[in-house]
Design a protein around this motif. Structure first.
Motif, short mmCIF file in Angstrom:
data_model
loop_
_atom_site.label_atom_id
_atom_site.label_comp_id
_atom_site.label_asym_id
_atom_site.label_seq_id
_atom_site.Cartn_x
_atom_site.Cartn_y
_atom_site.Cartn_z
N GLY A 107 -130.12 70.71 -10.20
CA GLY A 107 -131.13 71.75 -10.11
C GLY A 107 -132.44 71.29 -9.51
O GLY A 107 -133.50 71.86 -9.82
N ALA A 108 -132.40 70.27 -8.67
CA ALA A 108 -133.62 69.78 -8.02
C ALA A 108 -134.03 70.72 -6.90
O ALA A 108 -133.27 71.61 -6.49
CB ALA A 108 -133.40 68.38 -7.49
N ASP A 109 -135.24 70.53 -6.38
CA ASP A 109 -135.73 71.40 -5.30
C ASP A 109 -136.15 70.60 -4.07
O ASP A 109 -137.17 70.87 -3.44
CB ASP A 109 -136.86 72.29 -5.79
N PHE A 110 -135.35 69.58 -3.73
CA PHE A 110 -135.56 68.87 -2.47
C PHE A 110 -135.44 69.83 -1.29
O PHE A 110 -134.61 70.76 -1.31
CB PHE A 110 -134.50 67.78 -2.28
N ASP A 111 -136.24 69.61 -0.25
CA ASP A 111 -136.06 70.26 1.04
C ASP A 111 -135.45 69.22 1.97
O ASP A 111 -136.18 68.44 2.60
CB ASP A 111 -137.40 70.76 1.58
N PRO A 112 -134.11 69.17 2.06
CA PRO A 112 -133.48 68.09 2.85
C PRO A 112 -133.96 68.05 4.29
O PRO A 112 -134.07 66.97 4.89
CB PRO A 112 -131.98 68.44 2.76
N ASP A 113 -134.26 69.22 4.88
CA ASP A 113 -134.67 69.24 6.29
C ASP A 113 -136.04 68.62 6.50
O ASP A 113 -136.43 68.36 7.65
CB ASP A 113 -134.68 70.69 6.80
N ALA A 114 -136.77 68.38 5.42
CA ALA A 114 -138.10 67.76 5.54
C ALA A 114 -138.03 66.24 5.49
O ALA A 114 -139.07 65.57 5.47
CB ALA A 114 -139.02 68.28 4.44
N PHE A 115 -136.81 65.69 5.49
CA PHE A 115 -136.63 64.24 5.49
C PHE A 115 -135.94 63.82 6.79
O PHE A 115 -134.91 64.38 7.17
CB PHE A 115 -135.79 63.80 4.29
N ILE A 117 -128.01 46.49 7.21
CA ILE A 117 -128.65 47.70 7.71
C ILE A 117 -129.05 48.53 6.51
O ILE A 117 -128.32 48.56 5.51
CB ILE A 117 -127.74 48.48 8.67
N GLU A 118 -130.19 49.16 6.59
CA GLU A 118 -130.63 50.07 5.53
C GLU A 118 -130.69 51.49 6.10
O GLU A 118 -131.24 51.70 7.18
CB GLU A 118 -132.01 49.69 5.00
N MET A 119 -130.11 52.43 5.37
CA MET A 119 -130.33 53.84 5.68
C MET A 119 -131.38 54.36 4.71
O MET A 119 -131.33 54.08 3.52
CB MET A 119 -129.03 54.65 5.56
N ARG A 120 -132.32 55.10 5.26
CA ARG A 120 -133.41 55.66 4.46
C ARG A 120 -133.63 57.11 4.87
O ARG A 120 -133.23 57.55 5.94
CB ARG A 120 -134.70 54.86 4.69
N LEU A 121 -134.31 57.83 3.97
CA LEU A 121 -134.79 59.16 4.27
C LEU A 121 -136.31 59.12 4.22
O LEU A 121 -136.88 58.68 3.21
CB LEU A 121 -134.24 60.17 3.26
N ARG A 122 -136.95 59.53 5.30
CA ARG A 122 -138.40 59.43 5.42
C ARG A 122 -139.03 60.83 5.31
O ARG A 122 -138.65 61.74 6.07
CB ARG A 122 -138.78 58.79 6.75
N ALA A 123 -139.94 60.98 4.36
CA ALA A 123 -140.63 62.25 4.17
C ALA A 123 -141.50 62.56 5.40
O ALA A 123 -142.30 61.73 5.83
CB ALA A 123 -141.49 62.20 2.92
N THR A 124 -141.34 63.75 5.96
CA THR A 124 -142.11 64.13 7.14
C THR A 124 -143.40 64.85 6.79
O THR A 124 -144.21 65.16 7.68
CB THR A 124 -141.26 65.02 8.07
#
Length: 321
Positions: free
Chosen positions: A230-238, A251-258
């Protein structure tokens, strides 16, 4: 022969508890992180299957080439009676080994272990239909927790393919190999697939493809957390980020907040500053002698090492001593 009923040591409540624990721990850390296993819901698994067919993604093709060339050697050297596969998924590459053992004769049982009941039920049914003389015994479990549930007796070969061991941090990897050795008897075998160190210009595109499929796969972990917790992440904003660490050789995979974000999950408020990164995967690459040393430390002796013609991916056969 039909597949035997699945042995289930991991259910939905275990998975939900594990997800909650990982999210609570990882998102409250100073440098935020999540483990890669939560990529793989149905959509994540489908995206990963697409990744394995992309031109940039060499590991699947290279490992398959090694197995196609040396599966008969594995069968001849081990003479295994029981073949156990960890993190089996669809067991497609393992069919190269099953075919080699079938030609040689002597293999009696195939034991795939995976966390997904549905995937395992489907794959064991197909394997049982395609190899009618083989006993197929699926185990629903986590390879970091349920190695003690592996069947005993006979000459066993444990197969751990896909370079998945590279997703474990060094201390986790040592603990896994030690637990793997403890689950085996002297003379049992381990076949281990490892991605090899090479020029980053080859490695990085495999985790950051031009079509953007890996980016969608990476962001899928946020969809999973939204749906399950029930989280409210906006995946498209990463934004998807893939970085090579030359010191750690991974190698590191990351998600960067835009943009600045405030996410609510599990009663926590998690703030992201613009440009802040959430690490979602580490994928270590190996030198042949390095993985041999780690195996030796855990109580194995390397018997053989094979690589594809371009030395992109290696497969090590080791014996418990």
């Amino acid at each position: 022969m039909t597949a035997e009923p699945l042995e289930i040591y991991l259910d939905e409540s275990d998975l939900e508890r594990g997800l909650r624990d990982d999210v609570r721990t990882g998102l409250s850390a100073g440098s935020k992180w999540l483990p890669p296993k939560w990529f793989y819901d149905a959509r994540g698994s489908e995206l990963f299957e697409r990744i394995t067919g992309l031109p940039e993604y060499y590991p699947t093709r290279a490992e398959r080439a090694v197995l196609a060339e040396h599966a008969a050697d594995v069968a001849a050297l081990t003479g295994a009676k029981t073949l156990i596969e960890l993190g089996s998924g669809s067991s497609e590459k393992t069919r190269l080994l099953l075919d080699a053992f079938t030609r040689r004769g002597g293999l009696g049982t195939f034991v795939p272990l995976d966390v997904s009941v549905s995937a395992l039920r489907e794959s064991t049914a197909r394997i049982a239909a395609d190899y009618p003389g083989l006993r197929v015994r699926g185990i629903v479990g986590d390879f970091t927790r349920h190695l003690h549930r592996l069947p005993t007796g006979g000459r066993r070969l444990v197969v751990f393919l896909g370079g998945t061991i590279g997703n474990l941090l060094p201390a986790e990897r040592a603990a896994f190999l030690t637990a793997m050795r403890a689950a085996l008897e002297v003379g049992d075998w381990l076949l281990l697939g490892t991605d090899l160190v090479k020029d980053p210009s080859v490695i990085v595109p495999a985790y950051d493809d031009a079509a953007g499929v890996t980016g969608e796969f990476n962001r899928n972990v946020l969809h999973v957390i939204n749906r399950e917790l029930g989280a409210d992440f906006d995946p498209d904003a990463f934004a998807h980020v893939a970085l090579w660490d030359p010191e750690q050789e991974w190698i590191e995979m990351r998600l960067r907040a835009t943009r600045p974000m405030r996410v609510r999950v599990l009663g926590m408020t998690v703030d992201f500053a613009p440009g802040e990164e959430l690490r979602t995967e580490v994928s270590a690459k190996f030198h042949p002698d390095g993985i041999a040393a780690e195996l030796t430390e855990a109580g194995f002796a390397r018997t053989a090492f094979w690589a594809d013609p371009d030395t992109l991916f290696g497969v090590t056969l080791a014996r418990a001593r």
